[in-house]
Every structure is written in C-alpha cells, then in structure tokens.
Write a protein that holds these residues in place. Structure first.
Motif, mmCIF file in Angstrom:
data_model
loop_
_atom_site.group_PDB
_atom_site.id
_atom_site.type_symbol
_atom_site.label_atom_id
_atom_site.label_comp_id
_atom_site.label_asym_id
_atom_site.label_seq_id
_atom_site.Cartn_x
_atom_site.Cartn_y
_atom_site.Cartn_z
ATOM 1 N N UNK A 177 0.827 -1.199 0.000
ATOM 2 C CA UNK A 177 0.000 0.000 0.000
ATOM 3 C C UNK A 177 0.863 1.251 0.000
ATOM 4 N N UNK A 178 1.944 1.214 0.790
ATOM 5 C CA UNK A 178 2.843 2.364 0.862
ATOM 6 C C UNK A 178 3.732 2.430 -0.371
ATOM 7 N N UNK A 179 4.434 1.317 -0.654
ATOM 8 C CA UNK A 179 5.353 1.298 -1.784
ATOM 9 C C UNK A 179 4.667 1.477 -3.112
ATOM 10 N N UNK A 183 -3.960 9.635 14.978
ATOM 11 C CA UNK A 183 -4.054 8.577 15.997
ATOM 12 C C UNK A 183 -5.121 7.561 15.631
ATOM 13 N N UNK A 184 -6.248 8.055 15.151
ATOM 14 C CA UNK A 184 -7.346 7.153 14.790
ATOM 15 C C UNK A 184 -6.984 6.237 13.645
ATOM 16 N N UNK A 185 -6.361 6.776 12.596
ATOM 17 C CA UNK A 185 -5.988 5.945 11.452
ATOM 18 C C UNK A 185 -4.956 4.890 11.838
ATOM 19 N N UNK A 240 -2.055 17.075 4.747
ATOM 20 C CA UNK A 240 -2.241 16.581 6.116
ATOM 21 C C UNK A 240 -3.063 15.296 6.131
ATOM 22 N N UNK A 241 -4.092 15.236 5.298
ATOM 23 C CA UNK A 241 -4.918 14.028 5.227
ATOM 24 C C UNK A 241 -4.094 12.870 4.678
ATOM 25 N N UNK A 249 0.252 7.161 7.906
ATOM 26 C CA UNK A 249 0.522 6.637 9.249
ATOM 27 C C UNK A 249 -0.428 5.487 9.565
ATOM 28 N N UNK A 250 -1.634 5.571 9.046
ATOM 29 C CA UNK A 250 -2.566 4.458 9.214
ATOM 30 C C UNK A 250 -2.038 3.192 8.589
#
Length: 413
Positions: free
Chosen positions: A152-154, A317-319, A257-258, A264-265
């Motif tokens: 997902x990140x890569x 924090x939530x994600x 920011x989103x 981070x999620x």
C-alpha cells in the motif's frame, strides 16, 4: 528452526507472487482513474464506475467463484486468472501507444479484471491452507497481510513516480508485469492438488453455492465470525465515507495533512500484521478478536471526541489504531475460517464470505449518506463506531471467546 509450512518452497512462491501483485494493483488503482480523468476527459462519475466495476463482482460472483474453486484446482484457477488479467491490463498501454485508448476500454478492462480477481482471491484463500498446513496458517496470513500493507505504501509511492516518468497510461505496465510475476510463481509450484472428490449425483451450481452458506450458518464458530465481520464491515464502511467529510469540512485540513494521516494508518496496518501472532498468544484468540473490534471503533470515535480543534491529531491517531486493529482482526478471522472449514468446502465458504464482506461495504457507503445527512458528520461517526463495537458481542457470546490459541480451534464447538 524448521519451517511451520507444509510446503515451504511453494508457500514462498505464493507469497512472492501475491506481494508483487499487490504492489502492481496499488499502482493501477491510482493510475487507472488518473488516465480516465487527465488523459480521456473523464468525470467523477467515470471514476466511480471504474471502482464499481472492479469490486462489484465480489458481491455478485463470490459464491459462483467458490463453487468453481471447489470443483476444480485452486492453482489452475489462479493461473487462468493471472493470464486473463495480464492480457486485460496490458491492453491499456498498448492501446495508448496505438492512439486508440478510450473510456469504454477502461470500463471493460476494469470489469474483466474485477471478475477474474474474484476467482483468484477465492482460490488463493482456499490454496493457502493447503500450502501452509494447519501449523502454518496464521504465520502465512501474517506474512501475506504484512506484504499487502507494505505494498500500500510502496505501490502508492511507485505510482506517483511511474506516472511522472512514463505517463499515466504506461505506468499501468507495472500492474500487468505484476500479474506476469504471479503467473510465473504459480507455474513453478511443485505441489499438485489431488482431484476433487465428486459424488455420482449431478448437482447444480446454485445448490452447491447454497451448501457454502449452509456451512457458514450451521457451524456456530463460523456463524459468529460471519455476523461479527458483517457488523464490523458495515460500521467501517459507513465511517470511512464520513472520515474525509470530517477532515475537510469539520477539521479544515489540507490534502497533504490528510495524506500524512492515511500514510501513518498504513504503518499501523504493518505493525498489526507483524505482531498479530504474539498478541493472540498473550491475550488469547477470542480476546484478541473482541479487543481488535473495540479498538477499531475507538479509532473512529476519537474524531468526534477530539472535535475540530484536534482534528489532525485525532485523525492520525485514529488511522493508526484502525490500521493496527484491522490487520490483527483480518488475520485471525481468515485463519480461523481456514482452520474450521472442511477442505472440500473451502472455496464455497470463502466465496460466500467475500460476497458478504463486499456487500456490507456497498451498503455502508449508502448508510453513510443517510446518517451524515440526517444526523450530521460527527454524530454519524459516533453511530458508526457504535455499530463496529457491536460486532464484539458476537464474539463474546459464542464459543469463540473460549479459544485461547489456534490449536484449540478444532475443539471449540
């Protein structure tokens, strides 16, 4: 240290193929709608239709794919699906180079890939228990979930770079090549499944599909897992549709920011995947399932509790909490289903389960529109979190609560 897998070499090939395929899929999920919007003058409606054509087949064909997989070979089904997806996705850059790419072709490709992916995923979920063996199911799902989280990140980062370097249409080559890698790993597998045992009675596909649902409903553990997963997925789908509304309208956050919050999620997804086994051994499987559901609900509840002033902090924090809990929950739900389900019913049970999962996801999107309009975004998130937490009830009132470890699954009735 001996490998926990029954066929370690073949599982490694499956793992590599699935990892590369997940990476390519993330690239195309970003590049395909970008081609529609920027290259072919598409609209938001076109983008929504592309997404629907790729995922609606899970709702419509999950049970059909399950019947197919139980009748035939999982490996062969996956090979055929990869060949079809390679040809379909590869046709986009070819058509672009020839100057004949259209929106209609994008829709056709999205639909074909969506249908073939249903068959591939059902077969892959049914094949993993064979290659991993009873002692390697949890470890196998942990590795696959970790790989998908990393992809997902890569994949997102690679999509941006490839689109910048090659152009949006040619970037889709990465997804086509990922299917080729997956195909090669499947062809090189040495293990061959025994032929399916068939009764002399000639039965309809509909009757066999109903048998998959009957198994889900007749086994108290599978039934509890299905109701818990359905409830959680409904709440998550509803909440996910409201999160962006909260971020932009209530929190006044920027797109950067989103994006950071969702990145981070994804880190939470990875951490949950690599630590899910240790968590279950520490807190028991039943407790882990219930806790991960409650943690997911809490992650969404942080947003309305923090309000507008702390929007960025609570979103991050939530994600993270949601990603962490989602990995842990999914790994152990899938592992339990694969341990409990009779091998000859694996395809039909997995197919029916996928239909339910994607069906509740679709319903959740509609529910979000209703809840957000009638009650507002913040109350809607509270309601969604409450729905998610209700999923824990199905775990706590069933024999699942007594399961302490994976080895206890067979004994829990």
């Amino acid at each position: 240290m001996p490998s926990p897998f029954a066929f370690p070499g073949d599982f490694r090939r499956l793992w590599i193929g699935q990892t590369i395929s997940a990476f390519g899929d993330k690239v195309s999920r970003i590049a395909l709608p970008t081609v529609a919007l920027l290259g072919l003058g598409g609209t938001a409606w076109d983008v929504g239709l592309l997404a629907a054509l790729r995922f609606l087949p899970f709702v419509l064909l999950g049970s059909v794919a399950g019947v197919w997989v139980d009748r035939l070979s999982c490996r062969r089904t996956m090979i055929h699906a990869d060949v079809g997806r390679l040809v379909a996705m590869g046709s986009i850059p070819v058509a672009y180079l020839c100057g004949v790419l259209t929106l209609v072709q994008l829709f056709v490709v999205a639909g074909v890939v969506g249908v073939l992916t249903v068959f591939f995923e059902v077969a892959a979920q049914s094949y993993l228990p064979i290659l991993a063996g009873p002692d390697g199911i949890v470890a196998g799902n942990e590795r696959l979930q970790t790989s998908r989280a990393v992809a997902e990140v890569g994949g997102a980062a690679a999509a941006g770079g490839l689109m910048q370097l090659l152009g949006t249409a040619l970037a889709i080559v990465a997804d086509a090549l990922s299917f080729l890698v997956s195909l090669v790993t499947l062809v090189r597998m040495r293990h061959r499944e025994p032929p399916a045992v068939r009764s002399g009675e000639r039965r309809s596909a509909l009757k066999e599909a109903r048998e998959g649902l009957a198994v889900l409903l007749s086994d108290v553990r599978l039934r509890a897992l299905m109701f818990a997963s359905t409830t959680v997925n409904l709440g998550v789908a509803t909440a996910n549709a409201l999160v962006l509304v909260f971020a932009y309208d209530e929190g006044k956050l920027s797109t950067g920011a989103v994006g950071l919050a969702f990145a981070i999620g994804t880190a939470g997804l990875i951490l949950g995947a690599v630590s899910s086994g240790a968590i279950a051994r520490r807190f028991t499987l039943g407790g882990t399932l219930a806790s991960s559901i409650l943690l997911t609900g809490s992650g969404f509840l942080l947003l309305p509790v923090g309000g507008q002033g702390a929007a960025l902090i609570t979103l991050i924090a939530g994600q993270f909490l949601i990603g962490f809990a989602d990995s842990v929950f999914n790994i152990h739900v899938l592992s339990l289903v694969q341990r409990v389900t009779p091998p000859e019913m694996m395809g039909r049970v997995n197919g029916t389960a996928l239909s339910v999962v994607f069906g509740t996801g679709t319903l959740g999107g509609l529910a979000a529109g209703f809840v957000g309009t009638v009650f507002g975004t913040l109350p809607g998130l509270v309601i969604s979190a409450g729905i998610i937490c209700c999923g824990a009830v199905f775990v706590l009132v069933s024999p699942l609560r007594t399961i302490r470890a994976a080895e206890d699954v067979a004994a829990a009735r």
